[in-house]
Write a protein that holds these residues in place. Structure first.
Motif, PDB file in Angstrom:
ATOM      1  N   GLU A  52       0.840  -1.188   0.000  1.00  0.00           N
ATOM      2  CA  GLU A  52       0.000   0.000   0.000  1.00  0.00           C
ATOM      3  C   GLU A  52       0.881   1.246   0.000  1.00  0.00           C
ATOM      4  N   LEU A  53       0.428   2.257  -0.731  1.00  0.00           N
ATOM      5  CA  LEU A  53       1.076   3.570  -0.664  1.00  0.00           C
ATOM      6  C   LEU A  53       0.295   4.411   0.329  1.00  0.00           C
ATOM      7  N   HIS A  54       0.956   4.821   1.412  1.00  0.00           N
ATOM      8  CA  HIS A  54       0.307   5.605   2.456  1.00  0.00           C
ATOM      9  C   HIS A  54       0.698   7.068   2.337  1.00  0.00           C
ATOM     10  N   LEU A  55      -0.307   7.916   2.342  1.00  0.00           N
ATOM     11  CA  LEU A  55      -0.107   9.361   2.413  1.00  0.00           C
ATOM     12  C   LEU A  55      -0.076   9.769   3.875  1.00  0.00           C
ATOM     13  N   ALA A  69      -3.382   4.018  -2.263  1.00  0.00           N
ATOM     14  CA  ALA A  69      -3.312   3.015  -3.328  1.00  0.00           C
ATOM     15  C   ALA A  69      -2.987   1.661  -2.721  1.00  0.00           C
ATOM     16  N   VAL A  70      -3.643   0.620  -3.215  1.00  0.00           N
ATOM     17  CA  VAL A  70      -3.327  -0.757  -2.846  1.00  0.00           C
ATOM     18  C   VAL A  70      -2.862  -1.471  -4.104  1.00  0.00           C
ATOM     19  N   ILE A  71      -1.650  -1.997  -4.071  1.00  0.00           N
ATOM     20  CA  ILE A  71      -1.028  -2.584  -5.253  1.00  0.00           C
ATOM     21  C   ILE A  71      -0.876  -4.082  -5.051  1.00  0.00           C
ATOM     22  N   SER A  90       6.892  -2.664  -9.643  1.00  0.00           N
ATOM     23  CA  SER A  90       6.872  -1.398 -10.383  1.00  0.00           C
ATOM     24  C   SER A  90       5.517  -0.745 -10.167  1.00  0.00           C
ATOM     25  N   TYR A  91       5.512   0.570 -10.107  1.00  0.00           N
ATOM     26  CA  TYR A  91       4.286   1.299  -9.832  1.00  0.00           C
ATOM     27  C   TYR A  91       4.410   2.709 -10.404  1.00  0.00           C
ATOM     28  N   ILE A  92       3.378   3.136 -11.138  1.00  0.00           N
ATOM     29  CA  ILE A  92       3.335   4.491 -11.677  1.00  0.00           C
ATOM     30  C   ILE A  92       2.574   5.367 -10.686  1.00  0.00           C
ATOM     31  N   VAL A  93       3.218   6.387 -10.185  1.00  0.00           N
ATOM     32  CA  VAL A  93       2.616   7.262  -9.173  1.00  0.00           C
ATOM     33  C   VAL A  93       1.488   8.068  -9.803  1.00  0.00           C
ATOM     34  N   PRO A  94       0.292   8.059  -9.194  1.00  0.00           N
ATOM     35  CA  PRO A  94      -0.838   8.811  -9.752  1.00  0.00           C
ATOM     36  C   PRO A  94      -0.531  10.299  -9.871  1.00  0.00           C
ATOM     37  N   TYR A 102       7.211  19.129   3.948  1.00  0.00           N
ATOM     38  CA  TYR A 102       7.237  18.831   5.379  1.00  0.00           C
ATOM     39  C   TYR A 102       5.896  18.292   5.853  1.00  0.00           C
ATOM     40  N   SER A 103       4.798  18.881   5.387  1.00  0.00           N
ATOM     41  CA  SER A 103       3.471  18.479   5.865  1.00  0.00           C
ATOM     42  C   SER A 103       2.895  17.303   5.081  1.00  0.00           C
ATOM     43  N   VAL A 104       3.588  16.846   4.062  1.00  0.00           N
ATOM     44  CA  VAL A 104       3.105  15.755   3.212  1.00  0.00           C
ATOM     45  C   VAL A 104       4.231  14.744   3.012  1.00  0.00           C
ATOM     46  N   GLY A 105       3.970  13.482   3.361  1.00  0.00           N
ATOM     47  CA  GLY A 105       4.972  12.431   3.172  1.00  0.00           C
ATOM     48  C   GLY A 105       4.316  11.140   2.704  1.00  0.00           C
ATOM     49  N   TYR A 106       5.141  10.161   2.358  1.00  0.00           N
ATOM     50  CA  TYR A 106       4.634   8.889   1.846  1.00  0.00           C
ATOM     51  C   TYR A 106       5.497   7.735   2.348  1.00  0.00           C
ATOM     52  N   ILE A 107       4.845   6.570   2.531  1.00  0.00           N
ATOM     53  CA  ILE A 107       5.574   5.330   2.766  1.00  0.00           C
ATOM     54  C   ILE A 107       4.874   4.199   2.015  1.00  0.00           C
ATOM     55  N   PHE A 108       5.663   3.239   1.570  1.00  0.00           N
ATOM     56  CA  PHE A 108       5.122   1.977   1.067  1.00  0.00           C
ATOM     57  C   PHE A 108       5.049   1.013   2.250  1.00  0.00           C
ATOM     58  N   VAL A 109       3.874   0.401   2.444  1.00  0.00           N
ATOM     59  CA  VAL A 109       3.697  -0.597   3.494  1.00  0.00           C
ATOM     60  C   VAL A 109       3.443  -1.939   2.811  1.00  0.00           C
ATOM     61  N   THR A 110       4.404  -2.842   2.923  1.00  0.00           N
ATOM     62  CA  THR A 110       4.303  -4.168   2.306  1.00  0.00           C
ATOM     63  C   THR A 110       3.777  -5.158   3.330  1.00  0.00           C
TER      64      THR A 110
END
Length: 322
Positions: A52-55, A69-71, A90-94, A102-110
């Motif tokens: 999952e891509l977490h905002l 997103a859930v991949i 592989s994943y194309i970012v929307p 600073y106020s916006v970040g992302y992590i992939f959670v496998t």
């Protein structure tokens, strides 16, 4: 038997590790890597492997996360004791997501979903970089002597707001420059709010507003972009009455500043970054995220509640933005 019991408790169980080729990706482009699955002390059945891509949104000292997103990666399979499996990623970012600030970040959670056991997980931070024209604009502002503020990039009703303060020739004249960026078919439109310091050029403190447009060809010339910005800012502070702070019509439109049809069917730069132009975090993602923010995440003050209301009152089908 004892090993099987321990594996059900997560001891000696299978593990997963996502290895990214690089920890950053430009908005709308592809990020690649591979999953490494290592078997534990016993054979185990895996129901599925997904990521999952977490905002991550930071607000008022609090942090809220939501999967945007859930991949799916692999369906049901078996991992034998000590076995090593490799799956490509592989994943194309929307295009409609805000960029990392600073106020916006992302992590992939496998997540490795293990039958009759404790799921194995892995977390990997990833930076979502701006489209190339926006990055060039930031570079031109930096060269002109404007530095991005720590709170720049916050999510607002109208999209991501970027804020800069002067350290060069405009220091002592301009206090702050805030802007929204919109991508149109022929180029990039910058919507500026300029706070001029009290006493500059004989008048009190004032907020000036102005649009400036750059063609995509212009964006290839950093020096030309910088000079065009300099001339506009000089004109604004020297002739403030030409740029009134109060507009007869709302300064920020609720709708995207270009046709969604054009965004979908044009070629080149517009086709690559069309979704970004709509103000980011649009459609269904915005509604669900902000709805959850209301319910679970923030102790909202009135200002944030107004922003949330504006988002939820907008177009929520997601289609026109992508």
């Amino acid at each position: 038997m004892f090993k099987k019991l321990l594996s059900k408790l997560g001891v000696g169980s299978a593990k997963v590790n996502l290895i990214l080729q690089q920890p950053h990706v430009r908005l709308g482009e592809k990020i690649e890597g591979e999953f490494i699955i290592e078997g534990g002390t016993v054979e185990q059945h895996i129901r599925k492997l997904d990521v999952e891509l977490h905002l991550i949104v930071r607000h008022n000292g609090q942090e809220y996360r939501r999967a945007v997103a859930v991949i799916p990666v692999a369906p049901s399979f078996t991992v034998h004791a000590g076995e090593r499996k490799v799956w490509p990623f592989s994943y194309i970012v929307p295009l409609h997501l805000p960029i990392t600030r600073y106020s916006v970040g992302y992590i992939f959670v496998t997540r490795l979903d293990i039958a009759d056991g404790v799921d194995a997980m892995d977390k990997d931070a990833v930076r979502i970089l701006p489209p190339a024209p926006l990055e060039k604009l930031f570079a031109a502002l930096d060269k002109l002597g404007f530095r991005e503020k720590a709170d720049s990039g916050k999510i607002t009703t109208y999209g991501q707001e970027f804020a800069f303060f002067p350290v060069g020739e405009f220091r002592g004249i301009i206090q702050e420059v805030e802007c929204f960026v919109f991508f149109e078919e022929q180029g990039l439109r910058l919507r500026l709010e300029v706070d001029v310091l009290s006493g500059s050029y004989g008048y009190g403190e004032i907020e000036l507003k102005r649009d400036i447009f750059f063609t995509y060809d212009e964006m290839n010339e950093e020096e030309a972009v910088m000079q065009k910005l300099r001339l506009l800012l000089q004109e604004m502070v020297q002739q403030p009455r030409v740029h009134p702070s109060v507009h007869s019509a709302p300064f920020y439109p609720q709708a995207a500043p270009y046709s969604s049809h054009s965004a979908r069917h044009s070629h080149g730069m517009m086709g690559a970054i069309g979704g970004f132009a709509a103000g980011m975090l649009a459609g269904m993602v915005a509604e669900e995220l902000l709805d959850d923010v209301i319910d679970n995440a923030f102790d909202l003050d009135d200002g944030v509640e107004d922003i949330v209301d504006d988002w939820l009152d907008g177009d929520d089908d997601g289609g026109d933005w992508l």
